[in-house]
Scaffold this motif. Structure first.
Motif, PDB file in Angstrom:
ATOM      1  N   ILE A   7       0.830  -1.204   0.000  1.00 47.97           N
ATOM      2  CA  ILE A   7       0.000   0.000   0.000  1.00 47.97           C
ATOM      3  C   ILE A   7       0.857   1.243   0.000  1.00 47.97           C
ATOM      4  CG2 ILE A   7      -1.636   1.331   1.388  1.00 47.97           C
ATOM      5  CD1 ILE A   7      -3.041  -1.179   2.025  1.00 47.97           C
ATOM      6  N   ILE A   8       1.907   1.246   0.769  1.00 43.23           N
ATOM      7  CA  ILE A   8       2.789   2.412   0.841  1.00 43.23           C
ATOM      8  C   ILE A   8       4.176   1.922   1.217  1.00 43.23           C
ATOM      9  CG2 ILE A   8       2.282   2.945   3.252  1.00 43.23           C
ATOM     10  CD1 ILE A   8       2.295   5.921   2.441  1.00 43.23           C
ATOM     11  N   GLU A   9       5.204   2.545   0.690  1.00 44.10           N
ATOM     12  CA  GLU A   9       6.564   2.063   0.855  1.00 44.10           C
ATOM     13  C   GLU A   9       6.978   1.881   2.308  1.00 44.10           C
ATOM     14  OE1 GLU A   9       9.248   3.506  -2.831  1.00 44.10           O
ATOM     15  OE2 GLU A   9       9.858   4.225  -0.873  1.00 44.10           O
ATOM     16  N   LEU A  10       6.460   2.706   3.161  1.00 45.02           N
ATOM     17  CA  LEU A  10       6.895   2.687   4.554  1.00 45.02           C
ATOM     18  C   LEU A  10       6.352   1.516   5.357  1.00 45.02           C
ATOM     19  CD1 LEU A  10       6.632   6.474   5.421  1.00 45.02           C
ATOM     20  CD2 LEU A  10       8.705   5.148   5.117  1.00 45.02           C
ATOM     21  N   LEU A  11       5.387   0.801   4.838  1.00 42.67           N
ATOM     22  CA  LEU A  11       4.805  -0.304   5.603  1.00 42.67           C
ATOM     23  C   LEU A  11       5.770  -1.487   5.686  1.00 42.67           C
ATOM     24  CD1 LEU A  11       1.115  -0.338   4.370  1.00 42.67           C
ATOM     25  CD2 LEU A  11       2.068   0.709   6.395  1.00 42.67           C
ATOM     26  N   ILE A  70      -8.076  -0.712  11.996  1.00 45.10           N
ATOM     27  CA  ILE A  70      -8.295   0.595  11.354  1.00 45.10           C
ATOM     28  C   ILE A  70      -9.349   0.478  10.266  1.00 45.10           C
ATOM     29  CG2 ILE A  70      -7.222   2.416   9.979  1.00 45.10           C
ATOM     30  CD1 ILE A  70      -4.587   1.774  11.477  1.00 45.10           C
ATOM     31  N   ASP A  71      -9.259  -0.564   9.456  1.00 46.46           N
ATOM     32  CA  ASP A  71     -10.254  -0.793   8.401  1.00 46.46           C
ATOM     33  C   ASP A  71     -11.661  -0.911   8.971  1.00 46.46           C
ATOM     34  OD1 ASP A  71      -8.515  -0.712   6.255  1.00 46.46           O
ATOM     35  OD2 ASP A  71      -8.202  -2.875   6.198  1.00 46.46           O
ATOM     36  N   ASP A  72     -11.778  -1.659  10.068  1.00 45.32           N
ATOM     37  CA  ASP A  72     -13.093  -1.884  10.679  1.00 45.32           C
ATOM     38  C   ASP A  72     -13.661  -0.605  11.299  1.00 45.32           C
ATOM     39  OD1 ASP A  72     -12.911  -4.527   9.945  1.00 45.32           O
ATOM     40  OD2 ASP A  72     -12.350  -5.254  11.947  1.00 45.32           O
ATOM     41  N   SER A  73     -12.790   0.353  11.614  1.00 49.08           N
ATOM     42  CA  SER A  73     -13.216   1.577  12.299  1.00 49.08           C
ATOM     43  C   SER A  73     -13.333   2.781  11.373  1.00 49.08           C
ATOM     44  CB  SER A  73     -12.218   1.923  13.411  1.00 49.08           C
ATOM     45  OG  SER A  73     -11.991   0.851  14.280  1.00 49.08           O
ATOM     46  N   LYS A  74     -12.799   2.679  10.156  1.00 48.32           N
ATOM     47  CA  LYS A  74     -12.591   3.879   9.341  1.00 48.32           C
ATOM     48  C   LYS A  74     -13.875   4.598   8.940  1.00 48.32           C
ATOM     49  CE  LYS A  74     -12.243   1.286   4.988  1.00 48.32           C
ATOM     50  NZ  LYS A  74     -11.345   0.862   3.883  1.00 48.32           N
ATOM     51  N   ASP A  75     -15.005   3.915   8.941  1.00 50.91           N
ATOM     52  CA  ASP A  75     -16.255   4.559   8.529  1.00 50.91           C
ATOM     53  C   ASP A  75     -16.809   5.494   9.591  1.00 50.91           C
ATOM     54  OD1 ASP A  75     -16.219   3.313   6.086  1.00 50.91           O
ATOM     55  OD2 ASP A  75     -17.533   1.667   6.688  1.00 50.91           O
ATOM     56  N   PHE A  76     -16.334   5.388  10.837  1.00 49.56           N
ATOM     57  CA  PHE A  76     -16.859   6.263  11.879  1.00 49.56           C
ATOM     58  C   PHE A  76     -15.762   6.958  12.680  1.00 49.56           C
ATOM     59  CE2 PHE A  76     -17.002   1.816  13.149  1.00 49.56           C
ATOM     60  CZ  PHE A  76     -16.305   1.789  14.347  1.00 49.56           C
ATOM     61  N   ILE A  77     -14.539   7.025  12.130  1.00 47.37           N
ATOM     62  CA  ILE A  77     -13.475   7.814  12.756  1.00 47.37           C
ATOM     63  C   ILE A  77     -12.898   8.800  11.743  1.00 47.37           C
ATOM     64  CG2 ILE A  77     -12.852   6.023  14.425  1.00 47.37           C
ATOM     65  CD1 ILE A  77     -10.401   5.388  12.658  1.00 47.37           C
ATOM     66  N   LEU A  98       1.070   4.521  11.256  1.00 48.21           N
ATOM     67  CA  LEU A  98       0.824   5.900  10.825  1.00 48.21           C
ATOM     68  C   LEU A  98       0.727   5.997   9.302  1.00 48.21           C
ATOM     69  CD1 LEU A  98       3.323   7.753  13.193  1.00 48.21           C
ATOM     70  CD2 LEU A  98       0.818   7.848  13.330  1.00 48.21           C
ATOM     71  N   ALA A  99       1.611   5.280   8.625  1.00 47.93           N
ATOM     72  CA  ALA A  99       1.596   5.306   7.164  1.00 47.93           C
ATOM     73  C   ALA A  99       0.294   4.736   6.613  1.00 47.93           C
ATOM     74  CB  ALA A  99       2.794   4.525   6.611  1.00 47.93           C
ATOM     75  N   TYR A 100      -0.178   3.654   7.216  1.00 48.80           N
ATOM     76  CA  TYR A 100      -1.431   3.058   6.752  1.00 48.80           C
ATOM     77  C   TYR A 100      -2.605   4.001   7.000  1.00 48.80           C
ATOM     78  CZ  TYR A 100      -5.096  -0.280   5.778  1.00 48.80           C
ATOM     79  OH  TYR A 100      -6.192  -0.895   5.235  1.00 48.80           O
ATOM     80  N   ALA A 101      -2.620   4.631   8.168  1.00 40.56           N
ATOM     81  CA  ALA A 101      -3.684   5.603   8.454  1.00 40.56           C
ATOM     82  C   ALA A 101      -3.660   6.747   7.456  1.00 40.56           C
ATOM     83  CB  ALA A 101      -3.523   6.131   9.876  1.00 40.56           C
ATOM     84  N   LYS A 102      -2.461   7.228   7.137  1.00 38.15           N
ATOM     85  CA  LYS A 102      -2.343   8.306   6.159  1.00 38.15           C
ATOM     86  C   LYS A 102      -2.829   7.868   4.778  1.00 38.15           C
ATOM     87  CE  LYS A 102      -0.649  12.138   7.817  1.00 38.15           C
ATOM     88  NZ  LYS A 102      -1.443  13.384   7.680  1.00 38.15           N
ATOM     89  N   SER A 103      -2.578   6.621   4.431  1.00 40.51           N
ATOM     90  CA  SER A 103      -3.025   6.126   3.125  1.00 40.51           C
ATOM     91  C   SER A 103      -4.544   6.116   3.019  1.00 40.51           C
ATOM     92  CB  SER A 103      -2.467   4.719   2.868  1.00 40.51           C
ATOM     93  OG  SER A 103      -3.169   3.727   3.606  1.00 40.51           O
ATOM     94  N   LEU A 104      -5.227   6.118   4.169  1.00 43.68           N
ATOM     95  CA  LEU A 104      -6.694   6.151   4.213  1.00 43.68           C
ATOM     96  C   LEU A 104      -7.227   7.557   4.461  1.00 43.68           C
ATOM     97  CD1 LEU A 104      -7.345   2.931   6.360  1.00 43.68           C
ATOM     98  CD2 LEU A 104      -7.442   3.160   3.865  1.00 43.68           C
TER      99      LEU A 104
END
Length: 248
Positions: A7-11, A70-77, A98-104
């Motif tokens: 998803i992102i290089e930093l992962l 994060i995936d399960d929570s992303k619709d309400f955070i 952090l990188a994954y959160a930023k990708s979303l």
């Protein structure tokens, strides 16, 4: 769910980390409903620490599990908060989360002591908001935390202030018998940050059991201290059990 390294290089590749729990909160990141992840481990031994079970504890988890959470929570955070313990202890896992959160397109906040500026450099470009705990005047750090890291904290503050898009909140827990009003004034006179928060000491579940007999400071007294140092900062707040966070 497969490991999300593409998803992102930093992962990083999926690995084992230690966490101390998670929660959904509307108050840990002002203005944002957030998923809070507590990473375990901390090199400090702050006498008043109320999360001391995380110093060497925590439960095993995987990055894969964190990403799924994060995936399960992303619709309400709107964002995520990484707290601890001290998140910089597990800096590579921290960077990946952090990188994954930023990708979303989620906002990111990091709670840290700033004990290791080199580790902080690795993640600062992924963080929108840093809450940095100023434990004491720099010369008193070893007395309060058992580590002589005052100079490291100063460097960490510089790193955040030099970051282009990162907001810096510095915060100090006022512990009677450990911190004085003059200490707060000294801290305030040497800080450069967007916001300074004075937090009320709570005498429950503290590392040094002798502090269980120390009364929590009166909110009114904390507000008076905040008023005295207000001119040093753009924003000053007081955070207490009785009234939550109040802007002064």
């Amino acid at each position: 769910m497969k490991c999300l390294t593409n998803i992102i290089e930093l992962l990083n590749e999926c690995g084992i980390m230690k966490i101390g729990g998670t929660l959904i909160s509307s108050i840990e990141f002002s203005g944002y409903m957030s998923l809070v992840i507590f990473l375990a481990g901390c090199p400090l031994r702050c006498l008043y620490c109320h999360n001391h079970e995380l110093i060497k504890g925590g439960e095993e988890a995987t990055l894969e599990g964190a990403f799924k959470l994060i995936d399960d929570s992303k619709d309400f955070i709107d964002g995520i908060v990484i707290s601890g313990g001290e998140p910089l202890v597990q800096v590579e896992d921290l960077k990946s989360i952090l990188a994954y959160a930023k990708s979303l397109k989620l906002k990111t906040k990091l709670d840290t002591s700033g004990y290791d500026p080199e580790r902080l450099k690795k993640v600062i470009d992924l963080v929108d908001y840093v809450s940095l705990d100023i434990k004491a005047p720099y010369a008193k750090y070893k007395e309060i935390t058992r580590l002589n890291i005052g100079d490291n904290v100063k460097k960490s503050i510089e790193i955040v202030n030099n970051a282009k898009n990162t907001y810096l909140e510095c915060r100090t827990t006022f512990v009677p018998t450990l911190i004085t009003v003059e200490d707060i004034k000294e801290i305030a006179s040497k800080l450069k940050c967007d916001k300074y928060t004075i937090q009320q000491f709570r005498n429950k579940n503290v590392l040094d059991r002798s502090l269980e007999h120390v009364e929590s400071p009166n909110p009114a007294d904390l507000k008076e201290i905040a008023k005295e140092i207000k001119t040093n900062f753009k924003e000053v707040s007081v955070k207490t059990a009785e009234f939550g966070e109040e802007k002064i």
